[in-house]
Scaffold this active site. Sequence first.
Site, PDB file in Angstrom:
ATOM      1  N   LYS A  44       5.886 -15.802  10.452  1.00  0.00           N
ATOM      2  CA  LYS A  44       6.637 -16.330  11.446  1.00  0.00           C
ATOM      3  C   LYS A  44       5.204 -16.808  12.516  1.00  0.00           C
ATOM      4  CE  LYS A  44       8.871 -13.427  15.274  1.00  0.00           C
ATOM      5  NZ  LYS A  44       8.167 -13.130  14.660  1.00  0.00           N
ATOM      6  N   THR A  95       1.813 -17.763  11.076  1.00  0.00           N
ATOM      7  CA  THR A  95       0.827 -18.138  10.688  1.00  0.00           C
ATOM      8  C   THR A  95       2.372 -20.033  11.519  1.00  0.00           C
ATOM      9  OG1 THR A  95       1.181 -16.782   8.607  1.00  0.00           O
ATOM     10  CG2 THR A  95       0.597 -19.482   8.214  1.00  0.00           C
ATOM     11  N   ARG A 108       0.908 -12.804  21.274  1.00  0.00           N
ATOM     12  CA  ARG A 108       1.222 -11.784  21.362  1.00  0.00           C
ATOM     13  C   ARG A 108       0.064 -10.807  21.189  1.00  0.00           C
ATOM     14  NH1 ARG A 108       6.094  -8.998  19.197  1.00  0.00           N
ATOM     15  NH2 ARG A 108       5.718 -10.666  17.791  1.00  0.00           N
ATOM     16  N   LYS A 130       3.238  -3.757   8.520  1.00  0.00           N
ATOM     17  CA  LYS A 130       2.811  -4.350   8.541  1.00  0.00           C
ATOM     18  C   LYS A 130       1.309  -5.395   8.721  1.00  0.00           C
ATOM     19  CE  LYS A 130       4.864  -7.903  12.328  1.00  0.00           C
ATOM     20  NZ  LYS A 130       3.310  -8.835  13.238  1.00  0.00           N
ATOM     21  N   ALA A 159       9.555  -6.203  19.217  1.00  0.00           N
ATOM     22  CA  ALA A 159      10.568  -7.067  19.685  1.00  0.00           C
ATOM     23  C   ALA A 159      12.078  -5.950  19.701  1.00  0.00           C
ATOM     24  CB  ALA A 159      10.752  -8.355  19.197  1.00  0.00           C
ATOM     25  N   PHE A 174      10.241 -10.844  15.647  1.00  0.00           N
ATOM     26  CA  PHE A 174      11.258 -10.629  14.422  1.00  0.00           C
ATOM     27  C   PHE A 174      11.756 -11.584  14.441  1.00  0.00           C
ATOM     28  CE2 PHE A 174       9.907  -5.628  15.238  1.00  0.00           C
ATOM     29  CZ  PHE A 174       9.158  -5.798  14.463  1.00  0.00           C
ATOM     30  N   PHE A 185       5.653 -20.495   0.303  1.00  0.00           N
ATOM     31  CA  PHE A 185       4.808 -19.769  -1.135  1.00  0.00           C
ATOM     32  C   PHE A 185       4.597 -20.292  -2.214  1.00  0.00           C
ATOM     33  CE2 PHE A 185       5.860 -16.788   2.259  1.00  0.00           C
ATOM     34  CZ  PHE A 185       5.103 -15.583   2.300  1.00  0.00           C
ATOM     35  N   TRP A 190      -0.502 -22.217   5.536  1.00  0.00           N
ATOM     36  CA  TRP A 190      -0.592 -21.305   5.720  1.00  0.00           C
ATOM     37  C   TRP A 190      -1.705 -21.848   4.471  1.00  0.00           C
ATOM     38  CZ3 TRP A 190      -2.471 -19.672   0.620  1.00  0.00           C
ATOM     39  CH2 TRP A 190      -2.746 -18.144   0.755  1.00  0.00           C
TER      40      TRP A 190
END
Length: 562
Positions: free
Chosen positions: A77, A79, A100, A111, A279, A307, A387, A415
Amino acid sequence: MNTSTNVKSDIEIAQQAEMKAITQIANDLDIKTEELEPYGHYKAKLSLDILKRLETKQDGKVILVTAISPTPAGEGKSTVTVGLGQAFNKLGKKAIVAMREPSLGPTMGIKGGATGGGYSQVLPMEDINLHFTGDLHAITTANNALAALLDNHIHQGNQLNIDARRVVWKRVVDLNDRALRNVIVGLGGPIQGVPREDGFDITVASEIMAIFCLATDVQDLKKRLARIVVAYNYDKKPVTVGDLGVEGALTLLLKEAIKPNLVQTLEHTPAIIHGGPFANIAHGCNSVIATKMAAKLGEYVITEAGFGADLGAEKFLNIKARTSQIKPEAVVIVSTIRALKMHGGVPKNNLKEENVEALNKGMENLQKHIETIQAFGLPFVVAVNRFITDTNEEIDAIIKWCEKNNFPVSLSEVWEKGGEGGLDLASKLISEIEKGENNFAPLYDLSDSIENKIRTIATKVYGAAGVEFSTKAKNQMAAFEGEGWGNLPICMAKTQYSFSDNPALLGRPRDFTITIRELKPSIGAGFIVALTGDVMTMPGLPKQPAALNMDVDADGKAQGLF
């Protein structure tokens, strides 16, 4: 994170990037010299005077980036948020990313950091993922100063008649430290204080963090701090920071931190990074001040909420947008084929294998998040974050599924390609915004009862069949409404991995019940926290923390930070 043995790691890409001086980024935004406070060459604080100067300027369009329910497979998210900001600038739009600040808890834990990935990162990523400009340390200090002042008041005669058994204010630390969840303070005899049970939360779960992110200026910050409920007296009446008379001292500790931080992306798109509530146990959005400042400085603001749409987006739309009069123009729902296959029943170690059947089954998770955004009346685009393990058949399957259901969809390759890989997504968002079909409204009225607001979130957003309240929660609802707190919004504390309060129920579970075990008043922040299931406000470290892979080389460069 899209990785293989043949590509550079995120930190390698970041360390090899050429940054512009932060003064140049500020000049491009028409920020005046006296409004910029550099913290070194590549990061700076922004004066709140910018908001006053641009008060009458029309706001830029705010785009919210959310996602499907997260899995260990990764969604990307942050990215996509960064890459989308870069893409808008490639289209000639003046865009600003608003995100954030990362917490050291997940950075050192499981994470990882929160600065994006690949060629869609915010820089300097090492600084941002570690101590940055010290905002989280300031919040930690303010929180713990309040705890110390509270305990001192009780020790020094307790004029407010505080019941030490009913102190609700906890200390915090910005790390995952399960050993601190429950502690006893004040041991060692009369001169050491009054013995009582206590505990630690992680800094990002502190009410001061929530206040920090919802305050509109320094005076509003002070007023909110004064409203914090820290304990109850022997008559079971709330005792506040204002009663202790220390809101001024707490504001003093936060007066520099409250200024937003300006940095840049790999492609020199401006990024304002400020505040960092989780979150799943808090409201999961960056600061109102940062979002509003970005909206005054740019044509488009690309912001994110933590999230899935059931957590960060729900709170952005029911809490942040409502209290700050921010109207989002559109929403991006980030999904990955890997995560959807996991929601369809594929174990993490088998995700590289093509499995269209599992992908189709996992699509029900995406479907529910789409329904949530539709319930808020907002236009959206599904972003399929590509991906390198995704096959053409799998990509074709999700694109066709979206098209069949008339869901706008775009294949995001930010990405690998940076802003270039998000041009289609940016164009489709502009198209959706220009249609003018925005009927945004929160899902509940503030005048609804606490119970009904919780039921609305559980049924409409999570898809629950019902809600069960513990005896403690029922008593708290009655007490809170008796105190006049019943008209506040609800901040649900729930596992991020499932729509239910059971993290093992992936996909789109049905016929489940949400259990509310406890409520907490965050009167300064302006919401009631409802704790579901066994969600914790102090996480623990995994068996193999990310910290085990971190180091510093002979030149002082970070290693293993991602």
